[in-house]
Design a protein around this motif. Structure first.
Motif, PDB file in Angstrom:
ATOM      1  N   LEU A  88       0.916  -1.177   0.020  1.00  0.00           N
ATOM      2  CA  LEU A  88       0.180   0.068   0.029  1.00  0.00           C
ATOM      3  C   LEU A  88       0.869   1.288  -0.025  1.00  0.00           C
ATOM      4  O   LEU A  88       0.315   2.262  -0.243  1.00  0.00           O
ATOM      5  CB  LEU A  88      -0.955  -0.076   0.999  1.00  0.00           C
ATOM      6  CG  LEU A  88      -1.922  -0.907   1.174  1.00  0.00           C
ATOM      7  CD1 LEU A  88      -2.905  -0.979   2.536  1.00  0.00           C
ATOM      8  CD2 LEU A  88      -3.032  -0.846   0.058  1.00  0.00           C
ATOM      9  N   LEU A  89       2.092   1.222   0.189  1.00  0.00           N
ATOM     10  CA  LEU A  89       3.204   2.275   0.248  1.00  0.00           C
ATOM     11  C   LEU A  89       3.759   2.322  -1.062  1.00  0.00           C
ATOM     12  O   LEU A  89       4.600   3.237  -1.097  1.00  0.00           O
ATOM     13  CB  LEU A  89       4.220   1.998   1.422  1.00  0.00           C
ATOM     14  CG  LEU A  89       3.693   2.025   2.858  1.00  0.00           C
ATOM     15  CD1 LEU A  89       4.819   1.754   3.840  1.00  0.00           C
ATOM     16  CD2 LEU A  89       3.074   3.329   3.238  1.00  0.00           C
ATOM     17  N   GLU A  90       3.239   1.801  -2.070  1.00  0.00           N
ATOM     18  CA  GLU A  90       3.949   1.749  -3.352  1.00  0.00           C
ATOM     19  C   GLU A  90       4.041   3.135  -3.923  1.00  0.00           C
ATOM     20  O   GLU A  90       5.009   3.584  -4.690  1.00  0.00           O
ATOM     21  CB  GLU A  90       3.491   0.765  -4.354  1.00  0.00           C
ATOM     22  CG  GLU A  90       4.187   0.665  -5.444  1.00  0.00           C
ATOM     23  CD  GLU A  90       5.568   0.255  -5.604  1.00  0.00           C
ATOM     24  OE1 GLU A  90       6.444   0.509  -6.414  1.00  0.00           O
ATOM     25  OE2 GLU A  90       6.003  -0.422  -4.452  1.00  0.00           O
ATOM     26  N   SER A  91       2.702   3.737  -3.737  1.00  0.00           N
ATOM     27  CA  SER A  91       2.774   5.287  -4.291  1.00  0.00           C
ATOM     28  C   SER A  91       2.955   6.349  -3.056  1.00  0.00           C
ATOM     29  O   SER A  91       2.260   7.230  -3.380  1.00  0.00           O
ATOM     30  CB  SER A  91       1.507   5.422  -4.915  1.00  0.00           C
ATOM     31  OG  SER A  91       0.376   5.232  -3.833  1.00  0.00           O
ATOM     32  N   SER A  92       3.828   6.010  -2.236  1.00  0.00           N
ATOM     33  CA  SER A  92       4.045   6.904  -1.237  1.00  0.00           C
ATOM     34  C   SER A  92       5.405   7.265  -0.978  1.00  0.00           C
ATOM     35  O   SER A  92       6.220   7.071  -1.911  1.00  0.00           O
ATOM     36  CB  SER A  92       3.564   6.350   0.353  1.00  0.00           C
ATOM     37  OG  SER A  92       4.788   5.244   0.523  1.00  0.00           O
ATOM     38  N   PRO A  93       5.625   8.323  -0.380  1.00  0.00           N
ATOM     39  CA  PRO A  93       7.122   8.775  -0.155  1.00  0.00           C
ATOM     40  C   PRO A  93       8.031   7.653   0.377  1.00  0.00           C
ATOM     41  O   PRO A  93       9.003   7.858   0.376  1.00  0.00           O
ATOM     42  CB  PRO A  93       6.977   9.922   0.734  1.00  0.00           C
ATOM     43  CG  PRO A  93       5.695  10.586   0.504  1.00  0.00           C
ATOM     44  CD  PRO A  93       4.798   9.216   0.498  1.00  0.00           C
ATOM     45  N   TYR A  94       7.533   6.766   0.994  1.00  0.00           N
ATOM     46  CA  TYR A  94       8.187   5.702   1.497  1.00  0.00           C
ATOM     47  C   TYR A  94       8.156   4.261   0.576  1.00  0.00           C
ATOM     48  O   TYR A  94       8.564   3.318   1.031  1.00  0.00           O
ATOM     49  CB  TYR A  94       7.565   5.070   2.986  1.00  0.00           C
ATOM     50  CG  TYR A  94       7.446   6.386   3.881  1.00  0.00           C
ATOM     51  CD1 TYR A  94       8.649   6.773   4.676  1.00  0.00           C
ATOM     52  CD2 TYR A  94       6.233   6.803   3.981  1.00  0.00           C
ATOM     53  CE1 TYR A  94       8.392   8.026   5.386  1.00  0.00           C
ATOM     54  CE2 TYR A  94       6.103   7.915   4.978  1.00  0.00           C
ATOM     55  CZ  TYR A  94       7.251   8.434   5.624  1.00  0.00           C
ATOM     56  OH  TYR A  94       7.287   9.364   6.579  1.00  0.00           O
ATOM     57  N   GLN A  95       8.166   4.728  -0.939  1.00  0.00           N
ATOM     58  CA  GLN A  95       8.070   3.483  -1.692  1.00  0.00           C
ATOM     59  C   GLN A  95       9.301   2.652  -1.640  1.00  0.00           C
ATOM     60  O   GLN A  95       9.311   1.544  -1.516  1.00  0.00           O
ATOM     61  CB  GLN A  95       7.925   4.176  -3.168  1.00  0.00           C
ATOM     62  CG  GLN A  95       8.084   3.288  -4.286  1.00  0.00           C
ATOM     63  CD  GLN A  95       8.044   4.267  -5.505  1.00  0.00           C
ATOM     64  OE1 GLN A  95       9.059   4.644  -6.018  1.00  0.00           O
ATOM     65  NE2 GLN A  95       6.913   4.462  -6.215  1.00  0.00           N
ATOM     66  N   GLY A  96      10.459   3.484  -1.672  1.00  0.00           N
ATOM     67  CA  GLY A  96      11.883   2.658  -1.790  1.00  0.00           C
ATOM     68  C   GLY A  96      12.220   1.822  -0.675  1.00  0.00           C
ATOM     69  O   GLY A  96      12.284   0.673  -0.809  1.00  0.00           O
ATOM     70  N   ALA A  97      11.927   2.454   0.537  1.00  0.00           N
ATOM     71  CA  ALA A  97      11.988   1.718   1.793  1.00  0.00           C
ATOM     72  C   ALA A  97      11.119   0.629   1.996  1.00  0.00           C
ATOM     73  O   ALA A  97      11.509  -0.547   2.466  1.00  0.00           O
ATOM     74  CB  ALA A  97      11.906   2.664   3.016  1.00  0.00           C
ATOM     75  N   ILE A 141      12.371  12.119  -2.404  1.00  0.00           N
ATOM     76  CA  ILE A 141      12.884  13.367  -2.027  1.00  0.00           C
ATOM     77  C   ILE A 141      12.167  13.912  -0.704  1.00  0.00           C
ATOM     78  O   ILE A 141      12.418  14.589  -0.014  1.00  0.00           O
ATOM     79  CB  ILE A 141      12.687  14.500  -2.922  1.00  0.00           C
ATOM     80  CG1 ILE A 141      13.618  13.919  -4.468  1.00  0.00           C
ATOM     81  CG2 ILE A 141      12.964  15.701  -2.695  1.00  0.00           C
ATOM     82  CD1 ILE A 141      13.489  14.928  -5.510  1.00  0.00           C
ATOM     83  N   LEU A 142      10.615  13.558  -0.936  1.00  0.00           N
ATOM     84  CA  LEU A 142       9.801  13.901   0.404  1.00  0.00           C
ATOM     85  C   LEU A 142      10.203  13.661   1.656  1.00  0.00           C
ATOM     86  O   LEU A 142      10.426  14.103   2.574  1.00  0.00           O
ATOM     87  CB  LEU A 142       8.406  13.964  -0.101  1.00  0.00           C
ATOM     88  CG  LEU A 142       7.928  14.643  -1.374  1.00  0.00           C
ATOM     89  CD1 LEU A 142       6.282  13.928  -1.583  1.00  0.00           C
ATOM     90  CD2 LEU A 142       7.679  15.944  -1.082  1.00  0.00           C
ATOM     91  N   SER A 143      10.510  12.396   1.756  1.00  0.00           N
ATOM     92  CA  SER A 143      10.885  11.753   3.002  1.00  0.00           C
ATOM     93  C   SER A 143      12.238  12.112   3.336  1.00  0.00           C
ATOM     94  O   SER A 143      12.300  12.350   4.715  1.00  0.00           O
ATOM     95  CB  SER A 143      10.851  10.151   2.915  1.00  0.00           C
ATOM     96  OG  SER A 143      11.661   9.727   1.951  1.00  0.00           O
ATOM     97  N   ASP A 144      13.141  12.576   2.425  1.00  0.00           N
ATOM     98  CA  ASP A 144      14.466  12.906   2.709  1.00  0.00           C
ATOM     99  C   ASP A 144      14.397  14.420   3.260  1.00  0.00           C
ATOM    100  O   ASP A 144      14.966  14.691   4.312  1.00  0.00           O
ATOM    101  CB  ASP A 144      15.192  13.148   1.531  1.00  0.00           C
ATOM    102  CG  ASP A 144      15.773  11.613   0.907  1.00  0.00           C
ATOM    103  OD1 ASP A 144      15.574  10.510   1.724  1.00  0.00           O
ATOM    104  OD2 ASP A 144      15.954  11.533  -0.304  1.00  0.00           O
ATOM    105  N   ALA A 145      13.417  14.992   2.801  1.00  0.00           N
ATOM    106  CA  ALA A 145      13.347  16.452   3.249  1.00  0.00           C
ATOM    107  C   ALA A 145      12.721  16.676   4.864  1.00  0.00           C
ATOM    108  O   ALA A 145      13.132  17.196   5.704  1.00  0.00           O
ATOM    109  CB  ALA A 145      12.259  17.210   2.564  1.00  0.00           C
ATOM    110  N   ILE A 146      11.918  15.600   5.096  1.00  0.00           N
ATOM    111  CA  ILE A 146      11.434  15.407   6.295  1.00  0.00           C
ATOM    112  C   ILE A 146      12.662  15.146   7.381  1.00  0.00           C
ATOM    113  O   ILE A 146      12.810  15.601   8.459  1.00  0.00           O
ATOM    114  CB  ILE A 146      10.307  14.399   6.677  1.00  0.00           C
ATOM    115  CG1 ILE A 146       9.134  15.050   5.712  1.00  0.00           C
ATOM    116  CG2 ILE A 146       9.702  14.169   8.047  1.00  0.00           C
ATOM    117  CD1 ILE A 146       8.364  16.169   6.023  1.00  0.00           C
ATOM    118  N   ALA A 147      13.191  14.024   6.998  1.00  0.00           N
ATOM    119  CA  ALA A 147      14.264  13.394   7.793  1.00  0.00           C
ATOM    120  C   ALA A 147      15.471  14.482   8.184  1.00  0.00           C
ATOM    121  O   ALA A 147      16.018  14.710   9.114  1.00  0.00           O
ATOM    122  CB  ALA A 147      14.962  12.168   7.228  1.00  0.00           C
ATOM    123  N   ALA A 148      15.629  15.389   7.132  1.00  0.00           N
ATOM    124  CA  ALA A 148      16.828  16.344   7.163  1.00  0.00           C
ATOM    125  C   ALA A 148      16.159  17.569   7.989  1.00  0.00           C
ATOM    126  O   ALA A 148      16.979  18.358   8.331  1.00  0.00           O
ATOM    127  CB  ALA A 148      17.093  16.741   5.733  1.00  0.00           C
TER     128      ALA A 148
END
Length: 242
Positions: A88-97, A141-148
């Protein structure tokens, strides 16, 4: 993704793979060049990771099966629940993880459960009502921005009268990122919008450009976000940046 993180992810992917992966396919998966993948694999081999290459049309890189994770002892129902949730996360910002985590679960699944779980997963289909626009930014990129925890400058498509994207109402904003939200049929980047001096939620499929700035913003009161979440929930509407 940093080099060390990519190499860890590379090992996890190969460990869970049922067939060899070519350098070209790995390069597409991690968004780097095939030459970078080959350098990573060479470094891992020097470090003692048992990665080997199969030659031929169906060849590629594999890892010895003995080099595996300890068993998780998940039941068939538990394995199905975890893999379905990750799908269900395939189209989310956590797709790769999510993909890498799914590979880990698949790698240690009880062989007796593998066929029925895969069969049931094959019957599950996810239809996203809000597909990304052609120019949407890569989800990772979005999850990276949150983490940073950085301020971001984003270009955002407005909304037309019929609810669709309106290219004539595009705005550029600086936003202090606060989190990622799932609302109805879409994911939103939430944060303090400096243009409106208030919290706003930005539908990720309408963010066409995003730049992570060097600035670390001051911490906002989390009660502000909680209050807005309650308001959005009560209205049962997606927040629309003004």
């Amino acid at each position: 993704m940093k080099r060390a993180e990519r190499q860890y992810a590379l090992v996890d992917l190969l460990r869970g793979a049922r067939r060899p992966w070519s350098a070209a396919r790995l390069a597409r998966e991690f968004g780097v060049s095939a030459r970078t993948i080959e350098r990573d694999i060479g470094s891992l081999q020097v470090a003692g990771v048992p990665i080997y290459a199969d030659h031929g049309a169906a060849g590629g890189y594999s890892i010895l099966r003995e080099y595996s994770l300890p068993p998780l002892n998940l039941s068939a129902a538990e394995s199905l629940a975890v893999l379905a949730g990750l799908a269900l996360l395939e189209s989310s910002p956590y797709q790769g993880a999510a993909r890498r985590a799914g590979g880990k679960i698949a790698a240690v699944m009880d062989e007796a459960h593998r066929a029925p779980v895969q069969e049931l997963l094959g019957t599950m289909h996810v239809i996203d009502a809000a597909p990304p626009t052609g120019g949407a930014v890569p989800l990772g990129i979005l999850s990276d921005a949150i983490a940073a925890r950085r301020v971001v400058r984003l270009t955002y498509l407005g909304e037309s009268a019929d609810g669709g994207p309106d290219h004539s109402a595009t705005t550029v904003r600086e936003v202090e990122t606060m989190g990622l939200l799932r609302a109805a049929d879409t994911w939103l980047l939430s944060g303090w919008c400096r243009l409106r001096d208030a919290i706003r939620g930005f539908r990720i499929e309408r963010i066409t450009r995003l730049e992570i700035l060097d600035e670390v913003p001051p911490r906002r009161d989390p009660a502000l976000l909680e209050a807005d979440l309650a308001r959005w929930s009560a209205r049962r509407l997606l927040p629309r940046p003004e």
